[in-house]
Design a protein around this motif. Structure first.
Motif, mmCIF file in Angstrom:
data_model
loop_
_atom_site.group_PDB
_atom_site.id
_atom_site.type_symbol
_atom_site.label_atom_id
_atom_site.label_comp_id
_atom_site.label_asym_id
_atom_site.label_seq_id
_atom_site.Cartn_x
_atom_site.Cartn_y
_atom_site.Cartn_z
ATOM 1 N N MET A 1 0.821 -1.190 0.000
ATOM 2 C CA MET A 1 0.000 0.000 0.000
ATOM 3 C C MET A 1 0.868 1.259 0.000
ATOM 4 N N ILE A 2 1.926 1.275 0.787
ATOM 5 C CA ILE A 2 2.824 2.428 0.824
ATOM 6 C C ILE A 2 3.484 2.626 -0.531
ATOM 7 N N ALA A 3 3.855 1.536 -1.175
ATOM 8 C CA ALA A 3 4.486 1.615 -2.497
ATOM 9 C C ALA A 3 3.560 2.291 -3.497
ATOM 10 N N LYS A 4 2.249 2.057 -3.385
ATOM 11 C CA LYS A 4 1.276 2.674 -4.278
ATOM 12 C C LYS A 4 1.308 4.197 -4.122
ATOM 13 N N TYR A 5 1.316 4.663 -2.891
ATOM 14 C CA TYR A 5 1.333 6.112 -2.642
ATOM 15 C C TYR A 5 2.652 6.748 -3.067
ATOM 16 N N ILE A 6 3.738 6.032 -2.873
ATOM 17 C CA ILE A 6 5.041 6.537 -3.308
ATOM 18 C C ILE A 6 5.068 6.657 -4.826
ATOM 19 N N ALA A 7 4.535 5.659 -5.511
ATOM 20 C CA ALA A 7 4.474 5.696 -6.975
ATOM 21 C C ALA A 7 3.610 6.855 -7.449
ATOM 22 N N GLU A 8 2.484 7.115 -6.767
ATOM 23 C CA GLU A 8 1.614 8.241 -7.129
ATOM 24 C C GLU A 8 2.346 9.567 -6.921
ATOM 25 N N ASP A 9 3.103 9.666 -5.797
ATOM 26 C CA ASP A 9 3.866 10.883 -5.522
ATOM 27 C C ASP A 9 4.915 11.128 -6.604
ATOM 28 N N VAL A 10 5.614 10.063 -6.989
ATOM 29 C CA VAL A 10 6.644 10.181 -8.023
ATOM 30 C C VAL A 10 6.002 10.579 -9.341
ATOM 31 N N GLY A 11 4.865 9.996 -9.657
ATOM 32 C CA GLY A 11 4.154 10.346 -10.879
ATOM 33 C C GLY A 11 3.729 11.803 -10.886
ATOM 34 N N LYS A 12 3.238 12.268 -9.764
ATOM 35 C CA LYS A 12 2.819 13.671 -9.638
ATOM 36 C C LYS A 12 4.035 14.593 -9.760
ATOM 37 N N GLN A 13 5.142 14.216 -9.124
ATOM 38 C CA GLN A 13 6.364 15.024 -9.221
ATOM 39 C C GLN A 13 6.849 15.115 -10.660
ATOM 40 N N LYS A 14 6.827 14.017 -11.374
ATOM 41 C CA LYS A 14 7.246 14.023 -12.782
ATOM 42 C C LYS A 14 6.352 14.945 -13.605
ATOM 43 N N PHE A 15 5.058 14.901 -13.334
ATOM 44 C CA PHE A 15 4.102 15.756 -14.040
ATOM 45 C C PHE A 15 4.405 17.233 -13.775
ATOM 46 N N VAL A 16 4.638 17.591 -12.530
ATOM 47 C CA VAL A 16 4.922 18.976 -12.150
ATOM 48 C C VAL A 16 6.245 19.437 -12.763
ATOM 49 N N ILE A 17 7.257 18.579 -12.716
ATOM 50 C CA ILE A 17 8.562 18.917 -13.303
ATOM 51 C C ILE A 17 8.428 19.109 -14.816
ATOM 52 N N ARG A 18 7.679 18.221 -15.464
ATOM 53 C CA ARG A 18 7.490 18.344 -16.909
ATOM 54 C C ARG A 18 6.799 19.662 -17.256
ATOM 55 N N ASN A 19 5.765 20.019 -16.516
ATOM 56 C CA ASN A 19 5.067 21.287 -16.763
ATOM 57 C C ASN A 19 6.000 22.473 -16.580
ATOM 58 N N TYR A 20 6.812 22.415 -15.553
ATOM 59 C CA TYR A 20 7.752 23.505 -15.290
ATOM 60 C C TYR A 20 8.787 23.603 -16.414
ATOM 61 N N TYR A 21 9.311 22.482 -16.814
ATOM 62 C CA TYR A 21 10.355 22.440 -17.844
ATOM 63 C C TYR A 21 9.830 22.880 -19.207
ATOM 64 N N ARG A 22 8.630 22.472 -19.555
ATOM 65 C CA ARG A 22 8.076 22.750 -20.883
ATOM 66 C C ARG A 22 7.437 24.126 -21.021
ATOM 67 N N TRP A 23 7.211 24.796 -19.937
ATOM 68 C CA TRP A 23 6.539 26.098 -19.987
ATOM 69 C C TRP A 23 7.334 27.085 -20.837
ATOM 70 N N GLU A 24 6.629 27.810 -21.694
ATOM 71 C CA GLU A 24 7.249 28.805 -22.573
ATOM 72 C C GLU A 24 6.448 30.102 -22.527
ATOM 73 N N MET A 25 7.121 31.194 -22.765
ATOM 74 C CA MET A 25 6.439 32.475 -22.910
ATOM 75 C C MET A 25 6.079 32.651 -24.385
ATOM 76 N N SER A 26 5.084 33.507 -24.641
ATOM 77 C CA SER A 26 4.692 33.766 -26.020
ATOM 78 C C SER A 26 4.320 35.238 -26.192
ATOM 79 N N ASP A 27 4.334 35.676 -27.450
ATOM 80 C CA ASP A 27 4.021 37.068 -27.776
ATOM 81 C C ASP A 27 2.539 37.391 -27.624
ATOM 82 N N ASP A 28 1.698 36.389 -27.709
ATOM 83 C CA ASP A 28 0.265 36.655 -27.750
ATOM 84 C C ASP A 28 -0.405 36.750 -26.383
#
Length: 133
Positions: free
Chosen positions: A1-28
């Motif tokens: 059960m703990i492993a499930k929550y750890i995996a969810e946390d890691v998945g959420k962290q990867k999602f947040v890191i990806r959003n941060y890394y991919r964010w771009e500014m634009s002219d519009d």
């Protein structure tokens, strides 16, 4: 059960890191809106206990500025003192306001010149028609 929550946390962290890394500014989009988006991404990192040095966060914001801001980016990179994220945001907003004011002033100057040219043309036309009659 703990492993499930750890995996969810890691998945959420990867999602947040990806959003941060991919964010771009634009002219519009407004600069203030985009800075709020960036600030939200930084807050999401903190919520996930992903702590980045403020110098890195500020430096990445400089790198994400749009291409038309390249001269300003170079200026910021060559400053002797590293700006905090809060100071950097203030600088960027002031620069954005200044750029908008310059653009508005140039637009007014162009409109004034066009009006002068049009007035001269109409004046010449009136002289020509007055001579004919």
């Amino acid at each position: 059960m703990i492993a499930k929550y750890i995996a969810e946390d890691v998945g959420k962290q990867k999602f947040v890191i990806r959003n941060y890394y991919r964010w771009e500014m634009s002219d519009d989009k407004e600069i203030k809106t985009q800075i709020k988006e960036y600030h939200k991404l930084v807050e999401d990192l903190k919520v996930e206990n992903i702590n980045l040095r403020e110098e890195f966060i500020a430096g990445l914001l400089i790198e994400k500025l749009i291409e038309s801001w390249n001269n300003y980016k170079q200026q910021l990179k060559h400053k002797d003192k590293q700006l905090s994220l809060a100071d950097l945001i203030v600088h960027i907003i002031i620069e954005d306001i200044t750029r908008k004011e310059i653009k508005a002033t140039k637009a007014k100057e162009i409109a004034t010149r066009e009006n002068l040219v049009q007035d001269k043309f109409q004046h010449r036309q009136n002289k020509y028609y007055n001579k004919k009659t």
